[in-house]
Design an enzyme around this catalytic site. Structure first.
Site, PDB file in Angstrom:
ATOM      1  N   ASP A  44       0.849  -1.191   0.000  1.00  0.00           N
ATOM      2  CA  ASP A  44       0.000   0.000   0.000  1.00  0.00           C
ATOM      3  C   ASP A  44       0.888   1.246   0.000  1.00  0.00           C
ATOM      4  OD1 ASP A  44      -3.207   0.550   1.005  1.00  0.00           O
ATOM      5  OD2 ASP A  44      -1.778   2.222   1.094  1.00  0.00           O
ATOM      6  N   HIS A  95     -10.181  -5.213  -3.186  1.00  0.00           N
ATOM      7  CA  HIS A  95      -8.842  -5.500  -2.666  1.00  0.00           C
ATOM      8  C   HIS A  95      -8.921  -5.860  -1.198  1.00  0.00           C
ATOM      9  CE1 HIS A  95      -9.725  -1.191  -2.422  1.00  0.00           C
ATOM     10  NE2 HIS A  95      -9.108  -1.226  -1.249  1.00  0.00           N
ATOM     11  N   HIS A 132      -6.975  -5.808   2.289  1.00  0.00           N
ATOM     12  CA  HIS A 132      -5.871  -5.207   3.043  1.00  0.00           C
ATOM     13  C   HIS A 132      -5.275  -6.281   3.951  1.00  0.00           C
ATOM     14  CE1 HIS A 132      -6.872  -0.839   2.329  1.00  0.00           C
ATOM     15  NE2 HIS A 132      -8.064  -1.366   2.094  1.00  0.00           N
TER      16      HIS A 132
HETATM   17  P1  5GP Z   1      -9.759   1.408   0.261  1.00  0.00           P
HETATM   18  O1  5GP Z   1     -10.032   2.572   1.147  1.00  0.00           O
HETATM   19  O2  5GP Z   1     -10.361   1.570  -1.122  1.00  0.00           O
HETATM   20  O3  5GP Z   1     -10.118   0.100   0.905  1.00  0.00           O
HETATM   21  O4  5GP Z   1      -8.198   1.339   0.110  1.00  0.00           O
HETATM   22  C1  5GP Z   1      -7.488   1.855  -0.969  1.00  0.00           C
HETATM   23  C2  5GP Z   1      -6.028   1.748  -0.622  1.00  0.00           C
HETATM   24  O5  5GP Z   1      -5.272   1.935  -1.805  1.00  0.00           O
HETATM   25  C3  5GP Z   1      -5.567   2.810   0.375  1.00  0.00           C
HETATM   26  O6  5GP Z   1      -5.024   2.173   1.527  1.00  0.00           O
HETATM   27  C4  5GP Z   1      -4.513   3.604  -0.396  1.00  0.00           C
HETATM   28  O7  5GP Z   1      -3.425   3.989   0.404  1.00  0.00           O
HETATM   29  C5  5GP Z   1      -4.103   2.640  -1.492  1.00  0.00           C
HETATM   30  N1  5GP Z   1      -3.668   3.266  -2.715  1.00  0.00           N
HETATM   31  C6  5GP Z   1      -4.284   4.305  -3.356  1.00  0.00           C
HETATM   32  N2  5GP Z   1      -3.612   4.610  -4.478  1.00  0.00           N
HETATM   33  C7  5GP Z   1      -2.550   3.756  -4.542  1.00  0.00           C
HETATM   34  C8  5GP Z   1      -1.479   3.612  -5.501  1.00  0.00           C
HETATM   35  O8  5GP Z   1      -1.393   4.308  -6.513  1.00  0.00           O
HETATM   36  N3  5GP Z   1      -0.576   2.622  -5.241  1.00  0.00           N
HETATM   37  C9  5GP Z   1      -0.654   1.831  -4.135  1.00  0.00           C
HETATM   38  N4  5GP Z   1       0.308   0.906  -3.966  1.00  0.00           N
HETATM   39  N5  5GP Z   1      -1.661   1.966  -3.215  1.00  0.00           N
HETATM   40  C10 5GP Z   1      -2.576   2.904  -3.434  1.00  0.00           C
END
Ligand code: 5GP
Ligand code: ZN
Length: 117
Positions: A35, A103, A105
């Site tokens: 992340d 996704h 985590h």
């Molecule tokens: P969500 O809130 O959708 O469950 O989590 C999205 C996750 O994607 C967040 O923890 C954020 O830090 C991560 N993320 C967002 N953009 C990118 C990126 O461009 N590359 C990577 N490796 N992680 C990302």
């Protein structure tokens, strides 16, 4: 929505290698990478390579894929020597989902805090 690829999706671009990521695991169906804003010393994201927007968009035909995402998270934790860890999937805005490509985590490297919600 489930489709091979969504041209506007960030994680589809990462899966295709068009945007770089710090890869931790890859096979023909799954990619795991670090992340970009880690919330723990170890914070990985495990994604299906095909575009599936949320957990709600997994069909019965994706049941094995869903299990493989979870097992990949478990394997990453073992490979990184995590004695305990947390896996979580945010679903929809109300569930904290920001990127609409499903996704998992995987968080660890310190004692997880008690509150999930
Ligand atoms: P969500 O809130 O959708 O469950 O989590 C999205 C996750 O994607 C967040 O923890 C954020 O830090 C991560 N993320 C967002 N953009 C990118 C990126 O461009 N590359 C990577 N490796 N992680 C990302
Ligand atoms: Zn996508």
């Amino acid at each position: 929505m489930s489709t091979e690829r969504d041209p506007d999706c960030l994680f589809c671009k990462i899966a295709a290698g068009e945007i770089s990521s710090d890869k931790l695991y890859e096979d023909d169906r799954i990619l795991a990478f670090k992340d970009i804003h880690p919330q723990a010393p170890f914070h990985a994201l495990v994604i299906p390579k095909r575009h599936i927007a949320t957990l709600n968009d997994f069909g019965a035909e994706h049941a094995e894929l869903a299990g493989s995402l979870m097992m990949t998270g478990r394997r990453l934790a073992a490979e990184h020597g995590l004695p305990g860890y947390r896996v979580a999937m945010n679903v929809n805005h109300e569930g904290g989902q920001v990127i609409f490509h499903a996704h998992l985590h995987v968080l660890g490297g310190r004692r997880m805090k008690g509150e999930l919600g």
